[in-house]
Scaffold this motif. Structure first.
Motif, PDB file in Angstrom:
ATOM      1  N   UNK A 107      27.640  51.129  53.797  1.00 38.00           N
ATOM      2  CA  UNK A 107      27.324  50.647  55.151  1.00 38.00           C
ATOM      3  C   UNK A 107      27.922  49.250  55.326  1.00 38.00           C
ATOM      4  N   UNK A 108      27.732  48.407  54.315  1.00 44.55           N
ATOM      5  CA  UNK A 108      28.284  47.049  54.353  1.00 44.55           C
ATOM      6  C   UNK A 108      29.788  47.072  54.550  1.00 44.55           C
ATOM      7  N   UNK A 109      30.470  47.938  53.840  1.00 45.30           N
ATOM      8  CA  UNK A 109      31.930  48.055  53.947  1.00 45.30           C
ATOM      9  C   UNK A 109      32.353  48.360  55.376  1.00 45.30           C
ATOM     10  N   UNK A 110      31.646  49.272  56.028  1.00 46.19           N
ATOM     11  CA  UNK A 110      31.986  49.625  57.415  1.00 46.19           C
ATOM     12  C   UNK A 110      31.678  48.477  58.385  1.00 46.19           C
ATOM     13  N   UNK A 111      30.573  47.801  58.157  1.00 43.06           N
ATOM     14  CA  UNK A 111      30.220  46.668  59.012  1.00 43.06           C
ATOM     15  C   UNK A 111      31.251  45.546  58.887  1.00 43.06           C
ATOM     16  N   UNK A 112      31.747  45.331  57.681  1.00 45.85           N
ATOM     17  CA  UNK A 112      32.760  44.297  57.454  1.00 45.85           C
ATOM     18  C   UNK A 112      34.069  44.599  58.173  1.00 45.85           C
ATOM     19  N   UNK A 113      34.282  45.863  58.519  1.00 46.43           N
ATOM     20  CA  UNK A 113      35.467  46.255  59.296  1.00 46.43           C
ATOM     21  C   UNK A 113      35.272  45.976  60.788  1.00 46.43           C
ATOM     22  N   UNK A 114      34.052  45.557  61.161  1.00 48.36           N
ATOM     23  CA  UNK A 114      33.793  45.234  62.563  1.00 48.36           C
ATOM     24  C   UNK A 114      33.077  46.318  63.344  1.00 48.36           C
ATOM     25  N   UNK A 115      32.643  47.356  62.678  1.00 48.32           N
ATOM     26  CA  UNK A 115      31.937  48.444  63.346  1.00 48.32           C
ATOM     27  C   UNK A 115      30.462  48.064  63.496  1.00 48.32           C
ATOM     28  N   UNK A 116      29.874  48.444  64.624  1.00 52.83           N
ATOM     29  CA  UNK A 116      28.466  48.155  64.890  1.00 52.83           C
ATOM     30  C   UNK A 116      27.585  49.084  64.049  1.00 52.83           C
ATOM     31  N   UNK A 117      26.435  48.578  63.606  1.00 53.41           N
ATOM     32  CA  UNK A 117      25.540  49.339  62.724  1.00 53.41           C
ATOM     33  C   UNK A 117      25.138  50.676  63.325  1.00 53.41           C
ATOM     34  N   UNK A 118      24.822  50.719  64.610  1.00 49.83           N
ATOM     35  CA  UNK A 118      24.420  51.980  65.238  1.00 49.83           C
ATOM     36  C   UNK A 118      25.476  53.071  65.081  1.00 49.83           C
ATOM     37  N   UNK A 121      25.644  54.157  61.422  1.00 53.36           N
ATOM     38  CA  UNK A 121      24.495  54.994  61.055  1.00 53.36           C
ATOM     39  C   UNK A 121      24.635  56.413  61.582  1.00 53.36           C
ATOM     40  N   UNK A 122      25.174  56.567  62.785  1.00 51.84           N
ATOM     41  CA  UNK A 122      25.384  57.908  63.326  1.00 51.84           C
ATOM     42  C   UNK A 122      26.309  58.711  62.405  1.00 51.84           C
ATOM     43  N   UNK A 123      27.390  58.075  61.955  1.00 49.90           N
ATOM     44  CA  UNK A 123      28.323  58.755  61.050  1.00 49.90           C
ATOM     45  C   UNK A 123      27.684  59.010  59.692  1.00 49.90           C
ATOM     46  N   UNK A 124      27.026  57.997  59.141  1.00 44.68           N
ATOM     47  CA  UNK A 124      26.415  58.095  57.820  1.00 44.68           C
ATOM     48  C   UNK A 124      25.354  59.203  57.769  1.00 44.68           C
ATOM     49  N   UNK A 125      24.502  59.250  58.788  1.00 45.90           N
ATOM     50  CA  UNK A 125      23.393  60.209  58.809  1.00 45.90           C
ATOM     51  C   UNK A 125      23.775  61.542  59.455  1.00 45.90           C
ATOM     52  N   UNK A 126      25.001  61.612  59.997  1.00 45.16           N
ATOM     53  CA  UNK A 126      25.455  62.811  60.723  1.00 45.16           C
ATOM     54  C   UNK A 126      24.458  63.166  61.823  1.00 45.16           C
ATOM     55  N   UNK A 127      24.063  62.126  62.577  1.00 47.75           N
ATOM     56  CA  UNK A 127      23.132  62.288  63.692  1.00 47.75           C
ATOM     57  C   UNK A 127      23.687  61.556  64.903  1.00 47.75           C
ATOM     58  N   UNK A 137      16.442  51.598  59.509  1.00 50.81           N
ATOM     59  CA  UNK A 137      15.226  51.435  58.701  1.00 50.81           C
ATOM     60  C   UNK A 137      14.568  52.783  58.430  1.00 50.81           C
ATOM     61  N   UNK A 138      14.588  53.677  59.379  1.00 56.24           N
ATOM     62  CA  UNK A 138      14.027  55.016  59.177  1.00 56.24           C
ATOM     63  C   UNK A 138      14.829  55.820  58.174  1.00 56.24           C
ATOM     64  N   UNK A 139      16.139  55.743  58.294  1.00 58.76           N
ATOM     65  CA  UNK A 139      17.007  56.478  57.367  1.00 58.76           C
ATOM     66  C   UNK A 139      16.792  55.970  55.940  1.00 58.76           C
ATOM     67  N   UNK A 140      16.831  54.638  55.767  1.00 64.15           N
ATOM     68  CA  UNK A 140      16.810  54.077  54.409  1.00 64.15           C
ATOM     69  C   UNK A 140      15.411  53.889  53.832  1.00 64.15           C
ATOM     70  N   UNK A 141      14.377  54.243  54.584  1.00 61.69           N
ATOM     71  CA  UNK A 141      13.018  54.268  54.021  1.00 61.69           C
ATOM     72  C   UNK A 141      12.482  55.702  53.988  1.00 61.69           C
ATOM     73  N   UNK A 142      13.396  56.663  54.130  1.00 59.53           N
ATOM     74  CA  UNK A 142      13.003  58.069  54.120  1.00 59.53           C
ATOM     75  C   UNK A 142      11.926  58.344  55.165  1.00 59.53           C
ATOM     76  N   UNK A 143      12.073  57.706  56.313  1.00 58.20           N
ATOM     77  CA  UNK A 143      11.170  57.826  57.469  1.00 58.20           C
ATOM     78  C   UNK A 143       9.746  57.349  57.200  1.00 58.20           C
ATOM     79  N   UNK A 144       9.579  56.483  56.209  1.00 61.93           N
ATOM     80  CA  UNK A 144       8.267  55.870  55.984  1.00 61.93           C
ATOM     81  C   UNK A 144       7.946  54.893  57.115  1.00 61.93           C
ATOM     82  N   UNK A 145       8.986  54.288  57.685  1.00 62.28           N
ATOM     83  CA  UNK A 145       8.816  53.414  58.849  1.00 62.28           C
ATOM     84  C   UNK A 145      10.001  53.644  59.779  1.00 62.28           C
ATOM     85  N   UNK A 146       9.718  53.736  61.053  1.00 64.34           N
ATOM     86  CA  UNK A 146      10.774  53.973  62.036  1.00 64.34           C
ATOM     87  C   UNK A 146      11.142  52.667  62.730  1.00 64.34           C
ATOM     88  N   UNK A 147      12.209  52.715  63.478  1.00 66.28           N
ATOM     89  CA  UNK A 147      12.619  51.543  64.260  1.00 66.28           C
ATOM     90  C   UNK A 147      11.531  51.184  65.276  1.00 66.28           C
TER      91      UNK A 147
END
Length: 169
Positions: A107-118, A121-127, A137-147
């Motif tokens: 994720x960090x690598x993509x952000x460093x290229x100038x891409x926005x986190x949203x 995340x859509x690409x990473x999570x295929x959503x 936060x929902x993706x990386x906490x296994x939905x223990x906490x949502x945005x």
């Protein structure tokens, strides 16, 4: 009480509704006046304050809310961060921050290229629209906490400060 929220993002709107259920809520597309992807705690906070101030100036006697998500560099890697600001009728500014969790290297690598986190995340999570739903936060906490829950917590901190300030006066 009438509140303007500086976003059309459903997760942010629901967070404000959760904490101010009896208020009249309006949304406004206002500028954060920071990068589309805030890259520090300070920039993320500045974006939240800018949104809240702009909302509070829309109409006399209203409260403005700004909620901003970003990332911050630390010695432990890039962390997800979020800030909220509430500007009351007297133009007092209240601020609060919430959860911080490390982001994976890919994720960090993509952000460093100038891409926005949203977008990342859509690409990473295929959503679609992760930022409007569970968020990173929902993706990386296994939905223990949502945005929504993360921003609800920030809103509770803001409301508590706002109410304490009213009592103190």
């Amino acid at each position: 009480m009438k509140i303007y929220i500086g976003s059309k993002n459903p997760a942010k709107i629901l967070a404000v509704q959760n904490v101010f259920p009896d208020s009249v809520l309006e949304t406004a597309e206002v500028s954060s006046k920071v990068s589309l992807q805030p890259y520090s705690d300070e920039e993320t906070l500045e974006g939240a304050i800018n949104r809240a101030r702009e909302c509070a100036s829309i109409e006399k006697g209203v409260i403005g809310i700004g909620l901003e998500g970003g990332v911050m560099e630390t010695s432990h890697g890039l962390l997800l961060c979020n800030w909220g600001a509430l500007v009351d009728e007297a133009r007092n500014v209240f601020i609060a921050s919430g959860a911080r969790i490390p982001l994976p290297d890919e994720i960090t690598t993509e952000l460093e290229k100038g891409t926005e986190l949203g977008e990342v995340m859509d690409l990473y999570a295929a959503k679609v629209d992760v930022s409007k739903k569970e968020g990173a936060v929902g993706i990386f906490t296994n939905n223990e906490i949502s945005r929504i829950e993360m921003f609800t917590h920030v809103m509770q901190l803001l409301k508590g400060q706002f109410e304490f300030n009213k009592i103190k006066r």
